[in-house]
Design a protein around this motif. Structure first.
Motif, PDB file in Angstrom:
ATOM      1  N   ARG A 179       0.424 -10.080   8.126  1.00 54.63           N
ATOM      2  CA  ARG A 179       0.036  -8.820   7.508  1.00 54.63           C
ATOM      3  C   ARG A 179       1.167  -7.814   7.634  1.00 54.63           C
ATOM      4  O   ARG A 179       1.748  -7.636   8.694  1.00 54.63           O
ATOM      5  CB  ARG A 179      -1.242  -8.269   8.144  1.00 54.63           C
ATOM      6  N   ILE A 180       1.481  -7.186   6.504  1.00 54.64           N
ATOM      7  CA  ILE A 180       2.460  -6.116   6.478  1.00 54.64           C
ATOM      8  C   ILE A 180       1.878  -4.999   5.624  1.00 54.64           C
ATOM      9  O   ILE A 180       1.703  -5.158   4.423  1.00 54.64           O
ATOM     10  CB  ILE A 180       3.831  -6.600   5.956  1.00 54.64           C
TER      11      ILE A 180
ATOM     12  N   GLY B 287       0.821  -1.218   0.000  1.00 53.84           N
ATOM     13  CA  GLY B 287       0.000   0.000   0.000  1.00 53.84           C
ATOM     14  C   GLY B 287       0.841   1.247   0.000  1.00 53.84           C
ATOM     15  O   GLY B 287       0.386   2.313  -0.417  1.00 53.84           O
ATOM     16  N   THR B 288       2.081   1.132   0.468  1.00 54.41           N
ATOM     17  CA  THR B 288       3.006   2.267   0.464  1.00 54.41           C
ATOM     18  C   THR B 288       4.285   1.912  -0.288  1.00 54.41           C
ATOM     19  O   THR B 288       5.285   2.602  -0.166  1.00 54.41           O
ATOM     20  CB  THR B 288       3.363   2.679   1.908  1.00 54.41           C
TER      21      THR B 288
ATOM     22  N   ALA C  98       7.006  -2.842   8.914  1.00 49.78           N
ATOM     23  CA  ALA C  98       7.585  -2.555   7.607  1.00 49.78           C
ATOM     24  C   ALA C  98       9.093  -2.481   7.736  1.00 49.78           C
ATOM     25  O   ALA C  98       9.620  -1.996   8.736  1.00 49.78           O
ATOM     26  CB  ALA C  98       7.030  -1.245   7.057  1.00 49.78           C
ATOM     27  N   SER C  99       9.805  -2.993   6.746  1.00 47.07           N
ATOM     28  CA  SER C  99      11.261  -2.969   6.836  1.00 47.07           C
ATOM     29  C   SER C  99      11.781  -1.545   6.904  1.00 47.07           C
ATOM     30  O   SER C  99      12.825  -1.282   7.490  1.00 47.07           O
ATOM     31  CB  SER C  99      11.879  -3.700   5.641  1.00 47.07           C
ATOM     32  N   ALA C 100      11.037  -0.589   6.329  1.00 49.11           N
ATOM     33  CA  ALA C 100      11.476   0.805   6.375  1.00 49.11           C
ATOM     34  C   ALA C 100      11.530   1.311   7.805  1.00 49.11           C
ATOM     35  O   ALA C 100      12.335   2.177   8.150  1.00 49.11           O
ATOM     36  CB  ALA C 100      10.542   1.685   5.552  1.00 49.11           C
TER      37      ALA C 100
END
Length: 353
Positions: A296-297, A33-34, A324-326
Motif C-alpha cells: 500500500r502506498i 490519492g495525492t 511516498a517517494s515525495a
C-alpha cells in the motif's frame, strides 16, 4: 520480529525507480490519492521508514550503502555489518564508472548469447542484474551476522553477474559452437527449450533426454520423428532445430496450453503452462505460500512478489506499506538550516539520533 528498515536518500535527488524514468520508462504508475507514484519504488521500499540524512539513523545492525564508492567518506551510522554495494565494487579500474543494469549484464557476457543469430545481441529489460547483486549481498550479510563481529563487505553487481555466467564462460572456451546465438527461443545444449503459442495460451517446452524426445514426438502424433537419429541427442536436435520446429510448432497450435500440459504430465514431460500476470497472482499454490503480498502506498494497493530468502526465525512480511517517494525527495530534517540540508550539526528531530 521482522527487522526495522530505513531507506535513505539525498533530498531532491531523482531516483530512477521513483517515477519510472529514465531507467524504466514503462514502469507502472499508480494513483495514490495525492498524485501518482511508481509501483516499482513502492515494492522496493515496502515497510521501510524514509529519511533523507544518514544521521537520521543513530545506529543499525546492517548498513547497505549504495552510494558511489567515492562518496562513502562521509560519516555513516555505526553498524555491525556494512555492505558497500555498487556496480563495479570499491576497487579496480571501473570503480568510479557509472553503469546500468544492462551494462553490467552485457559486461558479464549474459546478453551476448541472446537474440537473432545474425545479431545484434538483445538487451534484456527489467532489473535482473541488480537482483543478482542483491542476492549476493543478502548471502554475504547473513553469513557475516553469525559471528557478530563488525565486518565491512564489498559487493560488485557486475562480479555477481559474472559468477552467474561462469558456466557460459567455460562453455565459450571449451565448446564455442555451443555458446553462441542460436536464435530467438533457442538455447544450447537443451533443444527444444522455449515458449510456444497454442490455440489458447502459451506452453513452456523442455526436452532433455532421448526418452523425453520420443515421448514428445509420440504426444504430437509423430512417433517416427522420435526414432530419427537426428533428433535423439540435444546437440543434434539443435543442429536441425529449424526442421524440428517446422514440425511441432504448428501442431501445438491445435490444442490449448492447458490440454497439452495435462497430456505432458501423464507422459512425465517437464512442460508448463506459461501464465499471464493475472493467472500467476491467482495461482492457489503461490497464494498459500505467501509468494505475493499487497503493498500500500497512499490510497493505492498493488500486489508484488515477496522475498524468496526466508529466515525461519524472522520470516519476511507478506506485504505492507511503502513511503511516498515525495517523502524521500522533499522532506528534510526541520532543525537543519534552510540553506544547507546537509548541515553537520546534531539533529534534534525525534528519531534522528
Amino acid at each position: 520480529m521482522p527487522a526495522s528498515c530505513s531507506a535513505t536518500s539525498a533530498p531532491r535527488s531523482s531516483s530512477s525507480n521513483r517515477r519510472g524514468r529514465p531507467a524504466a520508462p514503462r514502469a507502472a504508475l499508480v494513483e495514490t490519492g495525492t498524485g501518482t507514484d511508481s509501483a516499482l519504488f513502492a515494492w522496493l521500499n515496502t515497510n521501510k521508514r524514509s529519511v533523507t540524512r544518514l544521521d537520521g539513523i543513530a545506529e543499525c545492525d546492517v548498513l547497505l550503502d549504495g552510494r558511489p564508492p567515492a562518496d562513502r567518506a562521509a560519516a555513516s551510522p555505526p553498524a555491525t555489518v556494512t555492505a558497500g554495494i555498487s556496480w563495479f565494487g570499491d576497487s579496480g579500474p571501473y570503480r568510479d564508472y557509472a553503469a546500468s543494469d544492462v551494462t553490467c549484464r552485457a559486461l558479464a557476457g549474459i546478453i551476448a548469447g541472446t537474440g537473432p543469430v545474425e545479431g545484434p545481441p538483445s538487451m534484456l529489460g527489467g532489473i535482473a542484474g541488480a537482483v543478482v547483486g542483491g542476492i549476493a549481498a543478502f548471502n554475504a550479510v547473513a553469513a557475516a551476522l553469525l559471528p557478530g563481529a563488525p565486518r565491512r563487505l564489498e559487493v560488485s553487481i557486475h562480479e555477481a553477474n559474472v559468477a552467474v555466467a561462469e558456466y557460459q564462460a567455460a562453455q565459450g572456451i571449451t565448446h564455442p559452437e555451443v555458446e553462441r546465438r542460436h536464435g530467438v527461443n533457442r538455447f544450447a545444449p537443451t533443444c527444444p527449450l522455449g515458449v510456444y503459442p497454442c490455440r489458447e495460451g502459451w506452453l513452456g517446452v523442455t526436452i532433455v533426454t532421448p526418452a523425453q524426445s520420443r515421448g514428445f514426438c509420440d504426444m504430437i502424433g509423430a512417433p517416427e520423428v522420435g526414432q530419427d537419429p537426428r533428433f535423439v541427442i540435444g546437440f543434434d536436435r539443435l543442429r536441425h532445430v529449424a526442421e524440428l520446429e517446422a514440425l511441432f510448432v504448428p501442431r501445438l497450435r491445435e490444442r490449448t496450453a492447458g490440454e497439452w500440459f495435462d497430456e505432458a504430465l501423464r507422459r512425465r514431460l517437464p512442460f508448463a503452462v506459461v501464465p499471464d500476470m493475472a493467472r500467476l497472482l491467482a495461482t492457489p499454490t503461490h497464494r498459500a505460500r505467501d509468494a505475493f503480498g499487497t503493498v500500500r502506498i497512499g490510497a493505492a494497493g498493488i500486489e508484488g512478489p515477496t522475498l524468496p530468502q526466508r529466515l525461519t526465525r524472522t520470516p519476511p512480511l507478506a506485504g505492507g506499506t511503502a513511503p511516498a517517494s515525495a517523502s524521500m525527495t522533499a522532506w528534510r530534517c526541520p532543525t537543519a538550516p534552510p540553506e544547507s540540508p546537509h548541515a553537520s550539526r546534531r539533529c534534534r528531530w525525534p528519531g534522528c539520533g
